[in-house]
Write an enzyme that holds these catalytic residues in place. Structure first.
Site, PDB file in Angstrom:
ATOM      1  N   HIS A  87     -43.966  19.742  -7.065  1.00  0.00           N
ATOM      2  CA  HIS A  87     -42.713  19.786  -7.620  1.00  0.00           C
ATOM      3  C   HIS A  87     -43.299  20.766  -9.319  1.00  0.00           C
ATOM      4  O   HIS A  87     -43.175  19.206  -9.417  1.00  0.00           O
ATOM      5  CB  HIS A  87     -41.662  19.541  -7.286  1.00  0.00           C
ATOM      6  CG  HIS A  87     -40.385  20.582  -7.558  1.00  0.00           C
ATOM      7  ND1 HIS A  87     -39.688  20.516  -8.174  1.00  0.00           N
ATOM      8  CD2 HIS A  87     -40.497  22.158  -7.190  1.00  0.00           C
ATOM      9  CE1 HIS A  87     -38.387  22.191  -8.916  1.00  0.00           C
ATOM     10  NE2 HIS A  87     -39.671  22.837  -7.774  1.00  0.00           N
ATOM     11  N   ARG A  88     -43.481  21.455  -9.747  1.00  0.00           N
ATOM     12  CA  ARG A  88     -43.785  21.492 -10.881  1.00  0.00           C
ATOM     13  C   ARG A  88     -44.585  20.651 -11.503  1.00  0.00           C
ATOM     14  O   ARG A  88     -45.069  20.133 -12.631  1.00  0.00           O
ATOM     15  CB  ARG A  88     -42.852  22.276 -12.055  1.00  0.00           C
ATOM     16  CG  ARG A  88     -41.951  22.838 -11.479  1.00  0.00           C
ATOM     17  CD  ARG A  88     -40.288  23.419 -11.730  1.00  0.00           C
ATOM     18  NE  ARG A  88     -39.111  23.171 -11.431  1.00  0.00           N
ATOM     19  CZ  ARG A  88     -37.599  23.475 -11.379  1.00  0.00           C
ATOM     20  NH1 ARG A  88     -37.995  23.204 -12.761  1.00  0.00           N
ATOM     21  NH2 ARG A  88     -37.439  24.304 -10.722  1.00  0.00           N
ATOM     22  N   ASP A 117     -44.956  27.231 -11.870  1.00  0.00           N
ATOM     23  CA  ASP A 117     -44.557  28.613 -11.702  1.00  0.00           C
ATOM     24  C   ASP A 117     -45.364  29.762 -12.253  1.00  0.00           C
ATOM     25  O   ASP A 117     -45.751  28.818 -13.822  1.00  0.00           O
ATOM     26  CB  ASP A 117     -43.257  28.642 -12.477  1.00  0.00           C
ATOM     27  CG  ASP A 117     -42.264  28.014 -11.099  1.00  0.00           C
ATOM     28  OD1 ASP A 117     -41.302  28.080 -10.087  1.00  0.00           O
ATOM     29  OD2 ASP A 117     -41.913  26.463 -11.784  1.00  0.00           O
ATOM     30  N   HIS A 131     -41.266  27.306 -15.811  1.00  0.00           N
ATOM     31  CA  HIS A 131     -40.326  28.058 -14.170  1.00  0.00           C
ATOM     32  C   HIS A 131     -38.921  28.390 -14.757  1.00  0.00           C
ATOM     33  O   HIS A 131     -38.376  29.893 -14.287  1.00  0.00           O
ATOM     34  CB  HIS A 131     -39.441  26.731 -14.199  1.00  0.00           C
ATOM     35  CG  HIS A 131     -37.868  26.657 -13.006  1.00  0.00           C
ATOM     36  ND1 HIS A 131     -37.060  26.768 -13.712  1.00  0.00           N
ATOM     37  CD2 HIS A 131     -38.724  26.774 -11.853  1.00  0.00           C
ATOM     38  CE1 HIS A 131     -36.872  26.919 -11.980  1.00  0.00           C
ATOM     39  NE2 HIS A 131     -37.071  27.259 -11.815  1.00  0.00           N
TER      40      HIS A 131
END
Length: 279
Positions: free
Chosen positions: A43-44, A72, A85
Site C-alpha cells: 500500500h503506497r 495514488d 495521496h
C-alpha cells in the site's frame, strides 16, 4: 533365496516411503500454489518501512517480494501526473498547500521523506511516468486515481502514459486502475477497455447490494472494500459476479490472516511481510 526376499521387502518399503514423500511434495506444492494466488499488494509501496508513495517505498516493496504495489495519482497545476495521496502536501512533505496549486517544478523541491524518518531526507514526489519506467516488468502496479473531480481529464492523461509504454494491453493484470470515484473508473474504462479496473468501497455498515455488484460487474474486474466490511460471504458473492477482491488496508498480522482465511484474492497492506500464506 531368503536374502533376495529381504532385499525385495526392503526395496518395497523404500518405494512406498518414496511414493508417500512424493505425494506429500505434490500436496505441498499445490498448497503453496493455492497460497501464492493471494496477491500481496504493498500500500503506497511498503509504507510501513519507507515514506509512502516514494521510490524508496516502491523499491522496498520489490525487495520484500510483494506481487504489486499501490500508488495514488493526482495532477500538478501544469498537468503533470504526480504520485501523492493527500490532496494537500502538508502531511507527507515539508511544504503546505494543495497539490493542484503547485507546478511540477515546485513539487520537485519538496522533501517527501523526512516526515517519515531522517534516513529518507530528500526523497521526491515521483511522477507516474517515472514509476512506470522504473518498475514495469519488475512488479505489478495498482494505480489509484485520487480525487479525480479536482483534476478534469486525469483519466485521459493516465491512459496516455500507459499507451506510450505499451501498458494498455492486458498482461496478467500487471497494471490495474482503481478509484473511490466510480464515474472516473468508468471514464477510464471507456478510454482503455483492455486495462482491468477496480472500484474502491469505503466502509458502509449496510454492505454491498447485489444491485451494486451487478453494476460494478458491467465494467470492473475488482471490488476492493475496506477490510472491515469483509467476510467469507462477501468474498463468495463478489466471486459469483465474476469479480475478484483486494481489501484494504492491513496494518496488523491478525487482519492479514483473517483475509487469507476467508479467501480474499489480494491483500493491500503497509507491511508486505504480514501477508504470509504459510503462517
Amino acid at each position: 533365496m531368503k536374502q533376495l526376499t529381504t532385499i525385495l521387502l526392503t526395496l518395497g518399503v523404500f518405494l512406498m516411503a518414496f511414493a508417500g514423500t512424493e505425494g506429500k511434495v505434490l500436496a505441498d506444492e499445490n498448497s503453496v500454489k493455492d497460497a501464492k494466488q493471494v496477491l500481496n499488494i504493498a500500500h503506497r509501496g511498503a509504507s510501513g518501512y519507507a515514506p509512502e508513495n516514494t521510490m524508496a517505498a516502491f523499491e522496498k516493496a520489490v525487495d520484500m517480494k510483494a506481487d504489486m504495489f499501490e500508488l495514488d495519482v493526482q495532477m500538478s497545476k501544469d498537468g503533470e501526473l504526480v504520485v501523492i495521496h493527500d490532496t494537500t502536501v502538508d502531511r507527507t512533505t515539508d511544504g503546505t498547500g494543495k497539490v493542484g496549486e503547485f507546478t511540477y517544478d515546485e513539487l520537485q523541491k519538496l522533501d517527501a521523506g523526512s516526515s517519515f524518518s531522517k534516513e529518507f531526507q530528500g526523497e521526491k514526489i515521483p511522477t507516474l511516468g517515472e514509476v512506470l519506467d522504473e518498475y514495469r516488468g519488475k512488479t505489478g502496479i495498482l494505480i489509484e486515481v485520487k480525487s479525480p473531480s479536482l483534476y478534469p481529464g486525469i483519466e485521459e492523461k493516465i491512459a496516455e502514459e500507459l499507451e506510450k509504454r505499451n501498458l494498455d494491453k492486458p498482461n496478467n493484470d500487471k497494471i490495474i486502475v482503481q478509484s473511490f470515484d466510480h464515474e472516473s473508473v468508468q471514464t477510464f474504462h471507456s478510454i482503455l477497455p483492455n486495462v482491468p479496473v477496480g472500484v474502491l468501497i469505503s466502509y458502509n455498515s449496510s454492505g454491498i447490494s447485489d444491485q451494486q455488484l451487478t453494476e460494478f460487474a458491467s465494467y470492473a474486474e475488482y471490488v476492493n472494500p475496506s477490510k472491515n466490511m469483509m467476510d467469507a460471504e462477501l468474498v463468495s458473492r463478489i466471486h459469483d459476479f465474476n469479480m475478484e477482491t483486494h481489501p484494504w488496508t492491513v496494518r496488523d498480522r491478525e487482519s492479514a490472516q483473517f483475509l487469507l482465511e476467508i479467501g480474499a484474492d489480494g491483500i493491500i497492506t503497509d507491511y508486505p511481510d504480514y501477508v504470509d500464506p504459510h503462517h
